[in-house]
Design an enzyme around this catalytic site. Structure first.
Site, PDB file in Angstrom:
ATOM      1  N   GLY A 161     -34.150  11.317  19.308  1.00 37.55           N
ATOM      2  CA  GLY A 161     -33.738  12.220  18.413  1.00 37.55           C
ATOM      3  C   GLY A 161     -32.764  13.211  18.475  1.00 37.55           C
ATOM      4  O   GLY A 161     -31.543  12.733  19.174  1.00 37.55           O
ATOM      5  N   GLY A 190     -23.675   8.795  17.320  1.00 41.03           N
ATOM      6  CA  GLY A 190     -23.582  10.324  17.208  1.00 41.03           C
ATOM      7  C   GLY A 190     -22.645  10.770  15.999  1.00 41.03           C
ATOM      8  O   GLY A 190     -22.864  11.692  15.304  1.00 41.03           O
ATOM      9  N   ASP A 191     -21.570  10.181  15.770  1.00 46.12           N
ATOM     10  CA  ASP A 191     -20.505  10.311  14.763  1.00 46.12           C
ATOM     11  C   ASP A 191     -21.136   9.708  13.366  1.00 46.12           C
ATOM     12  O   ASP A 191     -20.815  10.808  12.548  1.00 46.12           O
ATOM     13  CB  ASP A 191     -19.423   9.325  14.948  1.00 46.12           C
ATOM     14  CG  ASP A 191     -18.721   9.302  16.211  1.00 46.12           C
ATOM     15  OD1 ASP A 191     -18.691  10.469  17.036  1.00 46.12           O
ATOM     16  OD2 ASP A 191     -18.077   8.406  16.674  1.00 46.12           O
ATOM     17  N   SER A 224     -27.469  15.891  19.802  1.00 49.65           N
ATOM     18  CA  SER A 224     -28.276  14.351  19.746  1.00 49.65           C
ATOM     19  C   SER A 224     -28.845  14.317  21.126  1.00 49.65           C
ATOM     20  O   SER A 224     -28.333  14.529  22.028  1.00 49.65           O
ATOM     21  CB  SER A 224     -27.115  13.547  19.255  1.00 49.65           C
ATOM     22  OG  SER A 224     -25.987  13.686  20.187  1.00 49.65           O
ATOM     23  N   GLY A 235     -30.099  11.073  22.072  1.00 47.15           N
ATOM     24  CA  GLY A 235     -30.568   9.483  22.231  1.00 47.15           C
ATOM     25  C   GLY A 235     -31.657   9.032  21.296  1.00 47.15           C
ATOM     26  O   GLY A 235     -32.076   9.474  20.303  1.00 47.15           O
TER      27      GLY A 235
END
Length: 344
Positions: free
Chosen positions: A226, A254-255, A221, A223
């Site tokens: 993308g 992110g989870d 990830s 931010g």
């Protein structure tokens, strides 16, 4: 079925304030208390998507009691390993525009017997449910070595499941050495793993390729830029970015990205990697539009609005400054830089 394991869960308190100023009194205009920890967040999103999931986590102390109560209220299936130490409490302060300040407690150590029981419960849950994935997520309790993650990867494989890992520090290379099927680092975690800063998206791509060359798929990830997906062996690399948004709360995005990818993978498999990535990025971005942690708004960003590009597997040039700018802007750079094609 997807099993999540959260070795160091938390009770999260989130405050929204008009402006955060050090050393001053603040009055919150929004307060939330949630059962959390990265694996718990992943399971919460999976349940919201209708994907069967079980969260495995240690529970102890007053905070642990409150955490278990909240999980029960949301009817999230879980297997609690009762431990002597108290669960940690984390605090998040969010300002308009999404700027976030976090204070995370370290948690309390688990005994060897408690760690053994955590691994046993993860394997048992995977065997009994015929799980497709076991996802080990988040930090480790104080005193727990990176071998705990390796043991959880082994437990997943012994149960016939794939292993996904979202962690940091020494636990991340331990997951790779144990043969995890997928790791999901953020930019900072990937930089630590690569041993160098990753200031541009092309740097993220290069580092993700290096990691994936060892046989573990990488979902990195980045931010607002993308996410990057590289398959194990680094034969295929994809980049995806959602439309620009004004974030409300980025905690747990992110989870949500990981949950979205695992859910899409269950239905589509590795052959539809571009679609899986698009759905994951759409969900992860959607989660930034609501105040809660790893929650989904009523109206999701459609996966069709996510830009997905294939990045050629050839080595990146040493100084691809123009390519980095082009890639970050979603444009196709010249053939001497990065070969980025559309995915239909």
């Amino acid at each position: 079925m997807i099993i999540t394991v959260t070795p160091n869960p938390s009770l999260d308190r989130t405050y929204h304030v008009d402006e955060f100023r050090l050393g001053e009194l603040h009055r919150a205009n929004y307060v939330a208390v949630e059962a959390s920890g990265k694996g718990v967040n992943v399971s919460r999103v999976l349940a919201a998507l209708g994907v069967p999931t079980v969260a495995v986590l240690p529970v102890g102390g007053r905070a642990g009691h409150d955490l278990a109560t909240l999980l029960g209220e949301t009817r999230l299936p879980c297997r609690a390993v009762h431990v002597g130490g108290a669960a940690r409490v984390n605090v998040t302060v969010i300002e308009p525009g999404g700027r976030t300040t976090k204070v995370n407690e370290p948690g309390e150590p688990l005994t060897e017997a408690e760690l053994d029981e955590l691994v046993r419960q993860a394997r048992t849950a995977a065997v009994e449910t015929g799980a497709a994935w076991v996802a080990c997520c988040g930090s480790l309790p104080p005193g727990a070595g990176p071998e705990l993650v390796a043991r959880l990867v082994d437990a997943a494989h012994a149960a016939g499941a794939r292993a996904a890992v979202d962690t940091s520090g020494a636990a991340l290379p331990a997951a790779l050495a144990a043969g995890a099927d997928l790791v999901k680092p953020n930019r900072e975690e990937l930089a630590e793993l690569a041993g160098r800063p990753l200031p541009d998206l092309a740097d993220v791509v290069g580092a993700a390729r290096e990691v994936a060359a060892g046989g573990t798929a990488v979902l990195a990830s980045a931010g607002s830029e993308g996410a990057v997906l590289v398959d194990g062996g680094a034969t295929r690399c994809l980049w995806a970015r959602a439309p620009r948004i004004r974030p409300v709360n980025t905690t747990g995005a992110g989870d949500t990205l990981l949950a979205g990818y695992l859910a899409a993978f269950l239905g589509r498999g590795a052959a539809d990697a571009a679609v899986c990535l698009a759905e994951a990025v759409a969900l992860g971005t959607s989660a930034c539009l609501v105040p809660g942690t790893a929650e989904l708004p009523e109206r999701l960003i459609p996966a069709a609005e996510v830009t997905v590009r294939r990045i050629d597997a050839a080595p990146l040039p040493e100084e691809p400054h123009e390519a980095r700018r082009s890639l970050a802007n979603g444009a196709e750079p010249g053939p001497a830089r990065l070969d980025i094609g559309g995915v239909g």
